[in-house]
Design a protein around this motif. Sequence first.
Motif, PDB file in Angstrom:
ATOM      1  N   SER A 450      -3.738 -24.845   0.773  1.00 16.85           N
ATOM      2  CA  SER A 450      -2.391 -25.075   0.560  1.00 16.85           C
ATOM      3  C   SER A 450      -1.857 -23.812  -0.046  1.00 16.85           C
ATOM      4  N   GLN A 451      -2.591 -23.360  -1.028  1.00 11.69           N
ATOM      5  CA  GLN A 451      -1.793 -21.987  -1.508  1.00 11.69           C
ATOM      6  C   GLN A 451      -1.913 -20.855  -0.587  1.00 11.69           C
ATOM      7  N   ILE A 452      -2.779 -20.792   0.293  1.00 11.21           N
ATOM      8  CA  ILE A 452      -2.968 -19.622   1.150  1.00 11.21           C
ATOM      9  C   ILE A 452      -1.646 -19.852   2.140  1.00 11.21           C
ATOM     10  N   GLN A 453      -1.331 -21.277   2.631  1.00  8.10           N
ATOM     11  CA  GLN A 453      -0.304 -21.557   3.630  1.00  8.10           C
ATOM     12  C   GLN A 453       0.975 -21.118   2.996  1.00  8.10           C
ATOM     13  N   GLN A 454       1.075 -21.523   1.660  1.00  8.13           N
ATOM     14  CA  GLN A 454       2.644 -21.261   0.890  1.00  8.13           C
ATOM     15  C   GLN A 454       2.824 -19.686   0.825  1.00  8.13           C
ATOM     16  N   ARG A 455       1.618 -19.257   0.507  1.00  6.96           N
ATOM     17  CA  ARG A 455       1.764 -17.645   0.173  1.00  6.96           C
ATOM     18  C   ARG A 455       2.101 -16.982   1.457  1.00  6.96           C
ATOM     19  N   GLU A 456       1.343 -17.359   2.690  1.00  6.13           N
ATOM     20  CA  GLU A 456       1.602 -16.489   3.916  1.00  6.13           C
ATOM     21  C   GLU A 456       2.968 -16.907   4.568  1.00  6.13           C
ATOM     22  N   GLN A 457       3.573 -18.209   4.231  1.00  8.95           N
ATOM     23  CA  GLN A 457       4.729 -18.281   4.663  1.00  8.95           C
ATOM     24  C   GLN A 457       5.908 -17.572   3.897  1.00  8.95           C
ATOM     25  N   GLU A 458       5.646 -17.313   2.594  1.00 12.12           N
ATOM     26  CA  GLU A 458       6.652 -16.475   2.088  1.00 12.12           C
ATOM     27  C   GLU A 458       6.413 -15.210   2.314  1.00 12.12           C
ATOM     28  N   ARG A 459       5.121 -14.552   2.648  1.00  7.42           N
ATOM     29  CA  ARG A 459       5.016 -13.448   3.126  1.00  7.42           C
ATOM     30  C   ARG A 459       5.451 -13.027   4.249  1.00  7.42           C
ATOM     31  N   THR A 460       5.273 -13.716   5.215  1.00  2.63           N
ATOM     32  CA  THR A 460       5.780 -13.415   6.477  1.00  2.63           C
ATOM     33  C   THR A 460       7.239 -13.989   6.998  1.00  2.63           C
ATOM     34  N   VAL A 467      -1.840 -23.431   8.283  1.00  7.60           N
ATOM     35  CA  VAL A 467      -3.341 -23.315   8.141  1.00  7.60           C
ATOM     36  C   VAL A 467      -4.062 -24.653   8.592  1.00  7.60           C
ATOM     37  N   LYS A 468      -4.657 -24.478   9.807  1.00 10.78           N
ATOM     38  CA  LYS A 468      -5.399 -25.819  10.439  1.00 10.78           C
ATOM     39  C   LYS A 468      -6.897 -25.453  10.595  1.00 10.78           C
ATOM     40  N   PHE A 469      -7.272 -26.689  11.191  1.00 13.93           N
ATOM     41  CA  PHE A 469      -8.976 -26.697  11.285  1.00 13.93           C
ATOM     42  C   PHE A 469      -9.235 -27.392  12.613  1.00 13.93           C
ATOM     43  N   ASN A 470     -10.318 -26.833  13.245  1.00 15.90           N
ATOM     44  CA  ASN A 470     -10.899 -27.473  14.437  1.00 15.90           C
ATOM     45  C   ASN A 470     -12.458 -27.055  14.395  1.00 15.90           C
ATOM     46  N   SER A 471     -13.373 -27.880  15.078  1.00 13.94           N
ATOM     47  CA  SER A 471     -14.535 -27.518  15.146  1.00 13.94           C
ATOM     48  C   SER A 471     -15.083 -26.589  15.798  1.00 13.94           C
ATOM     49  N   VAL A 472     -14.294 -25.814  16.535  1.00 16.57           N
ATOM     50  CA  VAL A 472     -14.519 -24.609  17.396  1.00 16.57           C
ATOM     51  C   VAL A 472     -14.488 -23.441  16.659  1.00 16.57           C
ATOM     52  N   PHE A 473     -13.185 -23.157  16.324  1.00 13.33           N
ATOM     53  CA  PHE A 473     -12.800 -22.123  15.407  1.00 13.33           C
ATOM     54  C   PHE A 473     -12.908 -22.028  13.884  1.00 13.33           C
ATOM     55  N   GLY A 474     -13.075 -23.255  13.392  1.00 15.53           N
ATOM     56  CA  GLY A 474     -12.926 -23.624  11.716  1.00 15.53           C
ATOM     57  C   GLY A 474     -11.519 -23.514  11.457  1.00 15.53           C
ATOM     58  N   TYR A 475     -11.355 -22.687  10.410  1.00 18.71           N
ATOM     59  CA  TYR A 475      -9.817 -22.554   9.847  1.00 18.71           C
ATOM     60  C   TYR A 475      -9.216 -21.472  10.405  1.00 18.71           C
ATOM     61  N   TYR A 476      -7.769 -21.534  10.687  1.00 15.93           N
ATOM     62  CA  TYR A 476      -7.207 -20.580  11.379  1.00 15.93           C
ATOM     63  C   TYR A 476      -5.671 -20.832  10.974  1.00 15.93           C
ATOM     64  N   ILE A 477      -4.769 -19.593  11.210  1.00 21.29           N
ATOM     65  CA  ILE A 477      -3.472 -19.823  10.965  1.00 21.29           C
ATOM     66  C   ILE A 477      -2.668 -19.919  12.485  1.00 21.29           C
ATOM     67  N   GLU A 478      -1.809 -20.883  12.439  1.00 21.78           N
ATOM     68  CA  GLU A 478      -0.932 -21.191  13.574  1.00 21.78           C
ATOM     69  C   GLU A 478       0.510 -20.781  13.323  1.00 21.78           C
ATOM     70  N   VAL A 479       0.910 -19.886  14.494  1.00 21.78           N
ATOM     71  CA  VAL A 479       2.228 -19.423  14.480  1.00 21.78           C
ATOM     72  C   VAL A 479       2.831 -19.751  15.820  1.00 21.78           C
ATOM     73  N   SER A 480       4.096 -20.108  15.785  1.00 21.34           N
ATOM     74  CA  SER A 480       4.785 -20.483  17.275  1.00 21.34           C
ATOM     75  C   SER A 480       5.158 -19.411  17.709  1.00 21.34           C
TER      76      SER A 480
END
Length: 843
Positions: A450-460, A467-480
């Motif tokens: 949660s801290q990483i997601q908030q920080r990256e939202q402010e940074r970008t 910040v999401k997760f699936n069994s194939v890629f593990g944790y990742y950042i999704e951007v529209s």
Amino acid sequence: MQDNLTPMMRQYREAKDSIPPDAVLLFRMGDFYEEFFEDAEVVSSTLELTLTKRQGVPMCGFPHHALDTYLPRLVAAGVKVAVAEQMEDPKFAQGIVKRQVTRVITPGTIMDNALLNPSCNNFLVSLAAAKEKRALACLDISTGEFRVTEISDGHKLCTELNRLGARECVISHRLAAELRETDGFPETRNKILWTELDNDDFDFSRAEEFLKEHFKVATLDGFGCRNLPLAVSAAGAVLRYATENLRQDAKHILKLEVYSVDHSLELDSISQRNLELVETMFGGGKSGSLLGVLDHTVTPMGGRRLRNWVLRPLCEHDAIVARLDAVEQLKLDPLTLAELRETIGVVRDLERIVGRLNIGSANPRDFQTLAVSLGVLPGVKTLLEVFDAPLLEQLNNRLELFPELSEKISQAIADEPPALLSDGGVIRPGYSQQLDELRAAATDGKGWLSQIQQREQERTGIKSLKVKFNSVFGYYIEVSKANLASVPEDYIRKQTLVNAERFITPELKELESKILGSEEKARALEYQLFQELREFALGFTGGIQNAANALADVDALLSLAECARLHHYNRPGIFEDDRLIIKGGRHPVLDAAMTGSEKFVPNDCLLDGDRNRMMLITGPNMAGKSTYIRQTALLVVMAQMGSFIPADSAEVGLVDRIFTRVGAADDLARGQSTFMVEMVETANILNHVTPKSLVILDEIGRGTSTFDGLSIAWAVAEFLHDDPGCRCRTQFATHYHELTELAQTRRGVNNYNVAVKEYGDQIIFLRQIIPGATDRSYGIHVAKLAGIPTPVIERANVILELLEKAADAPRDAIASLPRNTVKARRKKGREDESDDMIQLRLL
């Protein structure tokens, strides 16, 4: 048949084939222990569980967490139990889960705390034989005690087996066949599990090599085993059997001690029972026994040691005096005595904790208990330093301190660890930085994301960044796709979708490695740290065992001193001649049980090897004859175990054996009547008594006709007095007044009787033993006190009067007495019965 089984059942059969054929297998399957085939029938019957069938196979089971409930019941029923555990997590198993038999529990190889009595050793013994010699090895796998002896006397062998209280005995097939052929099984055969092993297990060369390998020595001579091949055979067989059942090396067994049964006062099983040394004859409890009075121990080790002292009093003058010196100094300093008992009371069962550590079954709480117990040793040593009794100084010198181990455990183990290592939370925070990080990752991972997601939202400036997760890629950042222009250069593209793209960063992947499986990794690391701590502690095994052994002695001595203080006991004098002079002696159990104004009546005892060799005691039942003679034996036991005794003063010449013949009971299992049991026990005494023995006899010959019984009693008394191989100190209680004539012809026989006061037809027992013979038994008075109906008492008095006038009066003369002397209560259904019939019935 094997080909038709499922893989699971084949695995079960393989496990079953690896254990003793007479053991049942508890087969772990998920959350249950399952039993199949004939084992299911045994377990269901013993534990009263429902027996079911699946495809014709009998089966039953119980939850794995109920093992501590059901296992004691199976072992108590004499069932050998093998436990097969799952050796891997079913979630990660490839195919069928691996299982393995981890232990076989028999009555003599128990390590589980729930199955052990803390105040008793749990001995496994073995017997080896050659010609007329026998060797006995005894092993308490839970404490590490391992001893062996060679015995040529079969009576002493039986005595030692009973004294050890062995739960299980291993013998070779050959010896078992010989014993069955000659009915030579020791008398404990109905109380002990006999396990037969291959003859090769008792082969000397094989046993010797096994023992040398276990102890890592080139020769067993250092243990005193030179020229004791039979003892080595017995020791090797019993240790091999134990380790095979444990599936462990039992490294806590560090030495083999050779001992002699001749170094202690011999008390056979009959005397142990009659004197109620460690348990009562009726009920079998400790309360009401000598041990129940003496036992004020505060540690399990001390309780076991004191029990052993009661069953194995000393025969060596200097050793007895050394104990008495220690008890005396402790008794004379009640403040230090109390402080020592309070300090030692914190100590738990160090011997068995070390045993569990060595076989790998110790839990986290065992470590915590170990640290607390070791932590009091400095205080114990300081308190013992005020005494200069040689035995207390020796024990203090044996108390090694373990500051390094105590500190290590305190640093590593949490303040309130769980009972099971698998529950986690065993290792204290701060002990391992890596473990702390894994625990933090497991508990704080979502917060970090949660801290990483908030920080990256402010940074970008991308408010929809996730910040999401699936069994194939593990944790990742999704951007529209609408925000792709704002993606930083350090983002690494991982996947393109229709409406969005997914990225990773080095920081995110590092965090992923911490979060994913952090709980499993934390438990694995905790297990590793726990095992490292265990290996560190194992290096102190010998020292801890020595300290525990010394603490056991200290606790037992403190118990004797506390008992002497509470009950006002005095120190006996110990001599090497045949005197036994007691002034104002009291029965230790009855004296302790009396409260308030009621007090036990003290009595004296005068025995020696000359003019006071035999005390012939007459008097009525209930007057205290049996209590008095038991009292004498108990006071000798107490004195020779190094205890103060309930007496004004005592001079005790060393006794080598105590024999008792007290009470009467049938032995229906062997087809023996009360009288036969009495004669067998008497024969045992006469065949083994020595001039240094103490013999306690109560009512010899009462199980047969008057003249037969009197003749036997007379002959036994003469034999004990006259025979050169006997001439021992004897107390002989009897109702046969004729025996008092022995004092006229035998210089060592002296008559005594129990004082009685008469008031009309009432009597009062004074419980006082006084010189002289009695001429009455007062049996009818006792019968009246017992509640015998008045008509019976009146009729008995009439018959007694006639018998006293003419001992050979015929029965019909008695039956012809006037009818008006018979006052009988006719019962329902007998109203028409004649007075003559009533007379015959009463006779």
